[in-house]
Motif scaffolding. Structure first.
Motif, PDB file in Angstrom:
ATOM      1  N   GLN A 188       0.820  -1.205   0.000  1.00  0.00           N
ATOM      2  CA  GLN A 188       0.000   0.000   0.000  1.00  0.00           C
ATOM      3  C   GLN A 188       0.859   1.262   0.000  1.00  0.00           C
ATOM      4  O   GLN A 188       0.556   2.237  -0.708  1.00  0.00           O
ATOM      5  CB  GLN A 188      -0.924   0.000   1.224  1.00  0.00           C
ATOM      6  N   ARG A 189       1.920   1.253   0.775  1.00  0.00           N
ATOM      7  CA  ARG A 189       2.803   2.412   0.834  1.00  0.00           C
ATOM      8  C   ARG A 189       3.478   2.657  -0.514  1.00  0.00           C
ATOM      9  O   ARG A 189       3.546   3.795  -0.993  1.00  0.00           O
ATOM     10  CB  ARG A 189       3.855   2.210   1.918  1.00  0.00           C
ATOM     11  N   VAL A 190       3.971   1.592  -1.134  1.00  0.00           N
ATOM     12  CA  VAL A 190       4.641   1.740  -2.420  1.00  0.00           C
ATOM     13  C   VAL A 190       3.661   2.209  -3.485  1.00  0.00           C
ATOM     14  O   VAL A 190       3.985   3.078  -4.312  1.00  0.00           O
ATOM     15  CB  VAL A 190       5.303   0.409  -2.842  1.00  0.00           C
ATOM     16  N   SER A 191       2.449   1.663  -3.478  1.00  0.00           N
ATOM     17  CA  SER A 191       1.444   2.092  -4.448  1.00  0.00           C
ATOM     18  C   SER A 191       1.165   3.588  -4.310  1.00  0.00           C
ATOM     19  O   SER A 191       1.058   4.308  -5.311  1.00  0.00           O
ATOM     20  CB  SER A 191       0.150   1.293  -4.248  1.00  0.00           C
ATOM     21  N   GLY A 192       1.086   4.064  -3.076  1.00  0.00           N
ATOM     22  CA  GLY A 192       0.854   5.490  -2.862  1.00  0.00           C
ATOM     23  C   GLY A 192       1.995   6.338  -3.389  1.00  0.00           C
ATOM     24  O   GLY A 192       1.769   7.388  -4.016  1.00  0.00           O
ATOM     25  N   VAL A 193       3.224   5.877  -3.165  1.00  0.00           N
ATOM     26  CA  VAL A 193       4.388   6.608  -3.644  1.00  0.00           C
ATOM     27  C   VAL A 193       4.414   6.630  -5.167  1.00  0.00           C
ATOM     28  O   VAL A 193       4.700   7.666  -5.794  1.00  0.00           O
ATOM     29  CB  VAL A 193       5.683   5.984  -3.100  1.00  0.00           C
ATOM     30  N   MET A 194       4.094   5.491  -5.795  1.00  0.00           N
ATOM     31  CA  MET A 194       4.093   5.421  -7.258  1.00  0.00           C
ATOM     32  C   MET A 194       3.067   6.386  -7.854  1.00  0.00           C
ATOM     33  O   MET A 194       3.342   7.078  -8.846  1.00  0.00           O
ATOM     34  CB  MET A 194       3.787   3.994  -7.721  1.00  0.00           C
ATOM     35  N   LEU A 196       2.011   9.084  -6.554  1.00  0.00           N
ATOM     36  CA  LEU A 196       2.432  10.450  -6.310  1.00  0.00           C
ATOM     37  C   LEU A 196       3.581  10.865  -7.213  1.00  0.00           C
ATOM     38  O   LEU A 196       3.632  12.005  -7.677  1.00  0.00           O
ATOM     39  CB  LEU A 196       2.861  10.603  -4.840  1.00  0.00           C
ATOM     40  N   CYS A 197       4.491   9.944  -7.504  1.00  0.00           N
ATOM     41  CA  CYS A 197       5.732  10.303  -8.184  1.00  0.00           C
ATOM     42  C   CYS A 197       5.743  10.038  -9.686  1.00  0.00           C
ATOM     43  O   CYS A 197       6.539  10.652 -10.405  1.00  0.00           O
ATOM     44  CB  CYS A 197       6.909   9.568  -7.543  1.00  0.00           C
ATOM     45  N   TYR A 198       4.898   9.139 -10.162  1.00  0.00           N
ATOM     46  CA  TYR A 198       4.873   8.817 -11.588  1.00  0.00           C
ATOM     47  C   TYR A 198       3.732   9.539 -12.295  1.00  0.00           C
ATOM     48  O   TYR A 198       2.637   9.652 -11.754  1.00  0.00           O
ATOM     49  CB  TYR A 198       4.709   7.309 -11.801  1.00  0.00           C
ATOM     50  N   GLY A 199       4.000   9.996 -13.518  1.00  0.00           N
ATOM     51  CA  GLY A 199       2.923  10.555 -14.327  1.00  0.00           C
ATOM     52  C   GLY A 199       1.946   9.468 -14.712  1.00  0.00           C
ATOM     53  O   GLY A 199       0.741   9.686 -14.775  1.00  0.00           O
ATOM     54  N   ASP A 200       2.461   8.271 -14.969  1.00  0.00           N
ATOM     55  CA  ASP A 200       1.639   7.105 -15.297  1.00  0.00           C
ATOM     56  C   ASP A 200       2.167   5.912 -14.504  1.00  0.00           C
ATOM     57  O   ASP A 200       3.126   5.260 -14.919  1.00  0.00           O
ATOM     58  CB  ASP A 200       1.693   6.816 -16.798  1.00  0.00           C
ATOM     59  N   PRO A 201       1.567   5.617 -13.352  1.00  0.00           N
ATOM     60  CA  PRO A 201       2.039   4.485 -12.542  1.00  0.00           C
ATOM     61  C   PRO A 201       2.021   3.160 -13.290  1.00  0.00           C
ATOM     62  O   PRO A 201       2.710   2.217 -12.900  1.00  0.00           O
ATOM     63  CB  PRO A 201       1.059   4.461 -11.356  1.00  0.00           C
ATOM     64  N   GLY A 202       1.229   3.084 -14.363  1.00  0.00           N
ATOM     65  CA  GLY A 202       1.166   1.865 -15.150  1.00  0.00           C
ATOM     66  C   GLY A 202       2.473   1.526 -15.846  1.00  0.00           C
ATOM     67  O   GLY A 202       2.649   0.400 -16.322  1.00  0.00           O
ATOM     68  N   ARG A 203       3.393   2.485 -15.894  1.00  0.00           N
ATOM     69  CA  ARG A 203       4.687   2.220 -16.510  1.00  0.00           C
ATOM     70  C   ARG A 203       5.603   1.398 -15.608  1.00  0.00           C
ATOM     71  O   ARG A 203       6.626   0.882 -16.059  1.00  0.00           O
ATOM     72  CB  ARG A 203       5.376   3.546 -16.875  1.00  0.00           C
ATOM     73  N   VAL A 204       5.233   1.263 -14.346  1.00  0.00           N
ATOM     74  CA  VAL A 204       6.038   0.469 -13.421  1.00  0.00           C
ATOM     75  C   VAL A 204       5.795  -1.010 -13.705  1.00  0.00           C
ATOM     76  O   VAL A 204       4.662  -1.480 -13.681  1.00  0.00           O
ATOM     77  CB  VAL A 204       5.679   0.779 -11.956  1.00  0.00           C
ATOM     78  N   THR A 205       6.845  -1.762 -13.960  1.00  0.00           N
ATOM     79  CA  THR A 205       6.706  -3.184 -14.252  1.00  0.00           C
ATOM     80  C   THR A 205       6.420  -3.960 -12.969  1.00  0.00           C
ATOM     81  O   THR A 205       6.730  -3.490 -11.861  1.00  0.00           O
ATOM     82  CB  THR A 205       7.992  -3.730 -14.879  1.00  0.00           C
ATOM     83  N   MET A 299      13.391   7.713 -13.936  1.00  0.00           N
ATOM     84  CA  MET A 299      12.901   6.358 -13.714  1.00  0.00           C
ATOM     85  C   MET A 299      11.771   6.029 -14.677  1.00  0.00           C
ATOM     86  O   MET A 299      11.644   4.888 -15.125  1.00  0.00           O
ATOM     87  CB  MET A 299      12.402   6.213 -12.273  1.00  0.00           C
ATOM     88  N   GLU A 300      10.964   7.012 -14.995  1.00  0.00           N
ATOM     89  CA  GLU A 300       9.784   6.792 -15.838  1.00  0.00           C
ATOM     90  C   GLU A 300      10.126   6.825 -17.330  1.00  0.00           C
ATOM     91  O   GLU A 300       9.618   6.027 -18.120  1.00  0.00           O
ATOM     92  CB  GLU A 300       8.733   7.859 -15.513  1.00  0.00           C
ATOM     93  N   TYR A 301      11.003   7.741 -17.722  1.00  0.00           N
ATOM     94  CA  TYR A 301      11.429   7.877 -19.119  1.00  0.00           C
ATOM     95  C   TYR A 301      12.958   7.973 -19.190  1.00  0.00           C
ATOM     96  O   TYR A 301      13.505   8.983 -19.656  1.00  0.00           O
ATOM     97  CB  TYR A 301      10.800   9.122 -19.757  1.00  0.00           C
ATOM     98  N   PRO A 302      13.665   6.956 -18.733  1.00  0.00           N
ATOM     99  CA  PRO A 302      15.131   7.053 -18.713  1.00  0.00           C
ATOM    100  C   PRO A 302      15.744   7.251 -20.089  1.00  0.00           C
ATOM    101  O   PRO A 302      16.773   7.925 -20.221  1.00  0.00           O
ATOM    102  CB  PRO A 302      15.561   5.717 -18.090  1.00  0.00           C
TER     103      PRO A 302
END
Length: 367
Positions: A188-194, A196-205, A299-302
């Motif tokens: 839950q904590r990581v999901s919240g951080v993602m 907040l910090c990613y424009g599109d959390p769906g890009r996280v594998t 991290m999102e668009y390296p």
């Protein structure tokens, strides 16, 4: 000790044993002892000998792992190292408990002086952007170029989504937050951080999310985790209030190194509108806007960040083959995600309209 002060973090030699920090394939970790601090440094062997050195500095709550993807893409252009600031990642707390921007900058300077690697290509994200701005201003001899990804520089109108992070600096808020969230799982904590910090959390594998959960579980076992977060947030807020020669915007104006500024259009922590002020403040700046990116574009668009840095190297005469930075993946990603990334040079008047559309926008502001 007054009631508003935080208790001192435990000494490094009495810290509990926790899980080891993840090291990606091709990376190395080492511990460096310096006066008052011990830093963990993550590195990748350069693709060939003689490449210029680079140092990466993470943001609040982050670590050197935040730069792993970009370091891999740039291993053919620079000799990559990323540092865990004191109290973050695998670095223990500083001996004096000082987490101010000045203290973090002093840690970076001490490392560069001790290692003899300077001048370096210096990278900073968020809190690390404020830290590296100060380093570049006070020690220009240590910096070849400066690359700032969503730098945490003072804003008069802070975004509503950034308020909870700023509130960590208020006495008592951290204790309240930890009590309220004590039942939250690491997922839950990581999901919240993602989110907040990613424009599109769906890009996280899935693998990336799993690695982040493991790291969160490790950090939550550290007795100084919230202390480091709180004191660093407080240090950042305090830096925002400084005037005179210590003001961060004043120090930005003193930076001599060619500077690459990267801002995300979906950043919920650093205002996208601040990109224009930053481009004016840094005397030799290049602005790259990524309208779809969030707070951690590296991290999102390296691939896009690597390509932009390659263009900086080419323009400053630091590289003879910057077009190849990031490899074919960078070219593919830029055409797929951002059209002709960095190809156009626009005037300041055109920048606003360009940045509101799809793709990237690059703008020069040379002295």
């Amino acid at each position: 000790m007054s009631s508003t002060e935080l208790p001192s973090a435990p000494a490094a030699n009495v810290l509990p044993k926790v899980a080891t920090v993840r090291v990606a394939e091709g990376e190395r970790l080492r511990s460096v002892g310096l006066p008052g601090i011990t830093l963990t440094v993550r590195s990748r062997p350069p693709a060939r000998e003689g490449l210029p050195p680079a140092l990466y500095v993470h943001g609040l709550g982050g670590s050197s792992q935040n730069w792993s993807a970009l370091m891999e893409l740039l291993e053919g252009e620079v000799d990559c190292e990323a540092v865990d600031l004191p109290g973050f990642g695998d670095s223990p707390p500083p001996d004096d408990g000082n987490y101010s921007i000045t203290a973090h900058a002093r840690a970076v300077i001490r490392y560069l002086d001790a290692s003899g690697r300077g001048p370096v290509h210096l990278f900073g994200n968020s809190l690390g952007g404020a830290v590296t701005t100060r380093v570049a201003a006070v020690r220009p001899d240590l910096v070849r170029t400066l690359t700032l990804v969503s730098p945490a520089l003072p804003e008069l109108r802070v975004q509503r989504s950034a308020v909870p992070t700023a509130l960590l600096s208020v006495p008592g808020v951290t204790s309240l937050f930890t009590w309220v969230t004590k039942q939250w799982s690491a997922e839950q904590r990581v999901s919240g951080v993602m989110h907040l910090c990613y424009g599109d959390p769906g890009r996280v594998t899935p693998e990336g999310f799993s690695n982040a959960v493991q790291e969160m579980e490790r950090r939550l076992q550290l007795p100084y985790f919230w202390d480091a977060m709180t004191r660093s947030a407080r240090g950042l807020v305090n830096a925002y209030t400084l005037g005179g020669q210590h003001a961060l915007w004043r120090q930005a104006e003193r930076v001599l190194a060619p500077t690459l500024l990267i801002y995300g259009g979906r950043d919920q922590l650093v205002g996208y509108r601040m990109r224009s002020k930053a481009a004016r403040a840094f005397r030799d700046s290049r602005l790259v806007s990524l309208p779809e990116a969030g707070h951690v574009a590296m991290m999102e668009y390296p691939e896009l960040v690597a390509r932009a840095f390659g263009e900086l190297l080419a323009e400053t005469g630091e590289s003879e083959d910057a077009e190849g930075v990031g490899g074919e993946a960078a070219g593919d990603a830029s055409s797929r995600t951002a059209g002709e990334a960095g190809a156009a040079r626009r005037s300041a008047g055109e920048a606003g309209a360009a940045a509101s559309g799809e793709g990237t926008m690059t703008e020069n502001s040379g002295s």
